[in-house]
Design a protein around this motif. Structure first.
Motif, PDB file in Angstrom:
ATOM      1  N   PRO A 291       0.888  -0.976  -0.030  1.00 47.24           N
ATOM      2  CA  PRO A 291      -0.047   0.017   0.015  1.00 47.24           C
ATOM      3  C   PRO A 291       0.819   1.095  -0.122  1.00 47.24           C
ATOM      4  O   PRO A 291       1.955   1.341   0.418  1.00 47.24           O
ATOM      5  CB  PRO A 291      -0.954  -0.036   1.566  1.00 47.24           C
ATOM      6  N   PHE A 292       0.404   2.240  -0.454  1.00 47.20           N
ATOM      7  CA  PHE A 292       1.155   3.619  -0.389  1.00 47.20           C
ATOM      8  C   PHE A 292       0.332   4.455   0.549  1.00 47.20           C
ATOM      9  O   PHE A 292      -0.911   4.678   0.501  1.00 47.20           O
ATOM     10  CB  PHE A 292       0.845   4.236  -1.867  1.00 47.20           C
ATOM     11  N   GLY A 293       1.221   4.737   1.516  1.00 47.14           N
ATOM     12  CA  GLY A 293       0.670   5.618   2.363  1.00 47.14           C
ATOM     13  C   GLY A 293       0.360   6.893   2.168  1.00 47.14           C
ATOM     14  O   GLY A 293       1.014   7.760   1.580  1.00 47.14           O
ATOM     15  N   GLY A 294      -0.585   7.451   2.888  1.00 51.72           N
ATOM     16  CA  GLY A 294      -1.200   8.844   2.321  1.00 51.72           C
ATOM     17  C   GLY A 294      -1.389   9.604   3.766  1.00 51.72           C
ATOM     18  O   GLY A 294      -0.666   9.624   4.734  1.00 51.72           O
ATOM     19  N   GLY A 295      -2.537  10.390   3.719  1.00 51.97           N
ATOM     20  CA  GLY A 295      -2.739  11.512   4.899  1.00 51.97           C
ATOM     21  C   GLY A 295      -3.264  10.693   6.058  1.00 51.97           C
ATOM     22  O   GLY A 295      -2.911  11.307   7.284  1.00 51.97           O
ATOM     23  N   TYR A 296      -3.831   9.497   5.820  1.00 49.18           N
ATOM     24  CA  TYR A 296      -4.241   8.781   7.040  1.00 49.18           C
ATOM     25  C   TYR A 296      -3.157   8.311   8.049  1.00 49.18           C
ATOM     26  O   TYR A 296      -3.124   8.582   9.216  1.00 49.18           O
ATOM     27  CB  TYR A 296      -5.176   7.463   6.837  1.00 49.18           C
ATOM     28  N   ARG A 297      -2.093   7.709   7.277  1.00 53.11           N
ATOM     29  CA  ARG A 297      -0.921   7.178   8.114  1.00 53.11           C
ATOM     30  C   ARG A 297      -0.230   8.516   8.825  1.00 53.11           C
ATOM     31  O   ARG A 297       0.298   8.332   9.917  1.00 53.11           O
ATOM     32  CB  ARG A 297      -0.080   6.319   7.184  1.00 53.11           C
ATOM     33  N   ARG A 298      -0.163   9.525   8.014  1.00 53.25           N
ATOM     34  CA  ARG A 298       0.560  10.744   8.505  1.00 53.25           C
ATOM     35  C   ARG A 298      -0.123  11.254   9.690  1.00 53.25           C
ATOM     36  O   ARG A 298       0.475  11.600  10.779  1.00 53.25           O
ATOM     37  CB  ARG A 298       0.647  11.775   7.345  1.00 53.25           C
ATOM     38  N   GLY A 299      -1.402  11.478   9.639  1.00 48.96           N
ATOM     39  CA  GLY A 299      -2.080  11.626  10.786  1.00 48.96           C
ATOM     40  C   GLY A 299      -2.116  10.744  11.980  1.00 48.96           C
ATOM     41  O   GLY A 299      -2.126  11.268  13.089  1.00 48.96           O
ATOM     42  N   ALA A 300      -2.023   9.499  11.691  1.00 45.29           N
ATOM     43  CA  ALA A 300      -1.825   8.507  12.765  1.00 45.29           C
ATOM     44  C   ALA A 300      -0.464   8.742  13.601  1.00 45.29           C
ATOM     45  O   ALA A 300      -0.496   8.493  14.686  1.00 45.29           O
ATOM     46  CB  ALA A 300      -2.024   7.065  12.139  1.00 45.29           C
ATOM     47  N   ALA A 301       0.525   9.020  12.790  1.00 49.02           N
ATOM     48  CA  ALA A 301       1.676   9.179  13.369  1.00 49.02           C
ATOM     49  C   ALA A 301       1.732  10.548  14.076  1.00 49.02           C
ATOM     50  O   ALA A 301       2.308  10.482  15.345  1.00 49.02           O
ATOM     51  CB  ALA A 301       2.677   9.556  12.064  1.00 49.02           C
ATOM     52  N   ASP A 302       1.206  11.635  13.546  1.00 49.34           N
ATOM     53  CA  ASP A 302       1.070  12.775  14.555  1.00 49.34           C
ATOM     54  C   ASP A 302       0.180  12.724  15.940  1.00 49.34           C
ATOM     55  O   ASP A 302       0.809  12.895  16.864  1.00 49.34           O
ATOM     56  CB  ASP A 302       0.204  13.894  13.618  1.00 49.34           C
ATOM     57  N   GLN A 303      -0.997  11.761  15.638  1.00 47.15           N
ATOM     58  CA  GLN A 303      -1.483  11.397  16.716  1.00 47.15           C
ATOM     59  C   GLN A 303      -0.758  10.612  17.969  1.00 47.15           C
ATOM     60  O   GLN A 303      -0.680  10.783  19.104  1.00 47.15           O
ATOM     61  CB  GLN A 303      -2.994  10.390  16.571  1.00 47.15           C
TER      62      GLN A 303
END
Length: 417
Positions: A291-303
């Motif tokens: 899979p290609f990570g996008g905004g969801y994975r970036r938001g999870a990392a910030d959380q």
């Protein structure tokens, strides 16, 4: 407290190196530990440790499992008839390097968090037990003291009745003594009710703790073998609440790294076999996907990063709270001991005053009203001394419990010695 008991108390308090009073008026440690371990709060916390161990095993193995997929198709082709076609694919995702070690570290820290929270739950339960226990002991000591007062007034009333019969005392004196006795009996009845209520509450909250028929006498507060200041330091050093918060902060830090690493998704690899055109075409091959990570994975990392930061701040707050508890325990132990010593002096002085007043009454120099007043003052002083002694015993026991110097698991003591 009777004169004999007061004398013993004074003598005991003067002996250097006196053992802490809690070893005298508390139930056996093995019974307390058994009652604590069987308390629902502690048992629930132990189950959470088991859950944390299971989750740690899950993290060690990883979330990826083998996936089998396939299809079967019946195809009709003009001029050729029907054809059976099928395919099957077996795939499995694999964690990228570094992710498995982070998962194992997070799982180990989760177990430590659960274990420390279980010990803290046990510690809080021990504080509840100590409070209920001393409620019972205090009420029992007050009832015994009030019973002694009733007995003394009853004996005095018998003697006074003889004097009235011989016309050596007035009927007014008899009325005053009877009123004083009735008041003392009412106070004793109230103390008995408080004692029985305290016992019922203690027995219902800790049914696994055997209780004697009568509550033991409140012990004489003594100095701490390790010193109050040392005990204060141990409160902070041995705090399971701080350890749990520290391990939780570390765990969330590891989780944050893991989520950040997961921005690059794990690839999946597998094998595909197929048969088409009724078996005229067969084949096998390797398949892969990522899979290609996008905004969801970036938001999870910030959380995850924000939660790790919040956990570190919560750790700092808990460290301050435990330090405040330690300082309060130390201050309370010192001041409660001083208050008890003053109350003890007051009870002793009141007892001396009663003796002198009784001699004056027997010589006819003091009337009955003054004698009854002196006795009432002495009884009030004894009751205040019992309350002050109870508060001192509670403060010293709380310092012991908070420093995990008493009612702690044997393995914990061995690790800390």
């Amino acid at each position: 407290m009777t004169p004999r008991a007061l004398a013993v108390a004074l003598l005991s308090s003067c002996i250097p190196g006196t053992i802490w009073a809690q070893t005298i008026d508390l139930p056996p440690a093995e019974q307390v530990n058994q009652a604590l371990d069987r308390h629902p709060t502690v048992e629930a916390a132990a189950e959470r440790v088991a859950a944390a161990r299971a989750h740690s095993g899950m993290l060690a193995r990883g979330p990826h499992e083998v996936t089998l997929s396939g299809s079967y198709v019946r195809r009709n082709v003009d001029g050729f008839g029907g054809r059976d076609e099928f395919d099957a694919t077996i795939t499995r995702a694999f964690r990228l390097p570094g992710k498995a070690s982070l998962d194992r570290e997070a799982g180990a820290l989760e177990i430590e968090v659960a274990e420390n929270r279980m010990e803290d739950a046990r510690h809080q339960t021990a504080l509840i037990l100590s409070g209920l226990w001393y409620d019972w002991l205090t009420a029992g000591s007050q009832y015994r003291n009030d019973g002694d007062a009733v007995g003394g007034l009853e004996r005095a009333l018998v003697a006074l009745r003889r004097r009235v019969a011989l016309r050596d005392a007035a009927e007014l004196d008899l009325d005053q003594a009877s009123a004083a006795l009735a008041q003392a009996k009412a106070q004793a009845a109230a103390s008995l009710a408080a004692r029985e209520q305290a016992r019922v509450t203690l027995a219902a909250t800790f049914p696994d703790l055997p209780l004697p028929m009568e509550p033991p006498d409140l012990a004489i507060p003594g100095p701490a073998p390790q010193g109050l200041e040392r005990m204060r330091d141990l409160v902070v050093q041995r705090s399971h609440e701080i350890r749990a918060a520290d391990r939780e902060a570390q765990r969330l830090g590891v989780v944050s790294q893991r989520v950040r690493a997961d921005r690059i998704a794990d690839p999946s690899f597998g094998i595909r076999v197929f048969s088409e055109q009724g078996g005229l075409e067969k084949g096998a091959g390797v398949v892969a996907s990522i899979p290609f990570g996008g905004g969801y994975r970036r938001g999870a990392a910030d959380q995850a990063a924000a939660e790790a930061s919040a956990a570190r701040l919560e750790l700092a707050n808990i460290q301050r709270n435990i330090a405040a508890i330690a300082d309060t325990d130390l201050s309370n132990a010192r001041t409660r001991l001083e208050a008890w010593r003053s109350a003890e002096d007051s009870a002793r002085s009141s007892l001396d005053a009663v003796r002198r007043t009784e001699r004056g009454y027997q010589l006819g120099q003091i009337d009955l009203a003054d004698l009854l007043y002196a006795r009432r003052q002495a009884n009030d002083a004894r009751r205040y001394e019992i309350d002050a002694r109870s508060q001192a015993d509670r403060a010293l026991l709380k310092l012991q419990i908070d420093s995990h110097s008493i009612w702690a698991p044997d393995e914990e003591k061995e690790n800390k010695e």
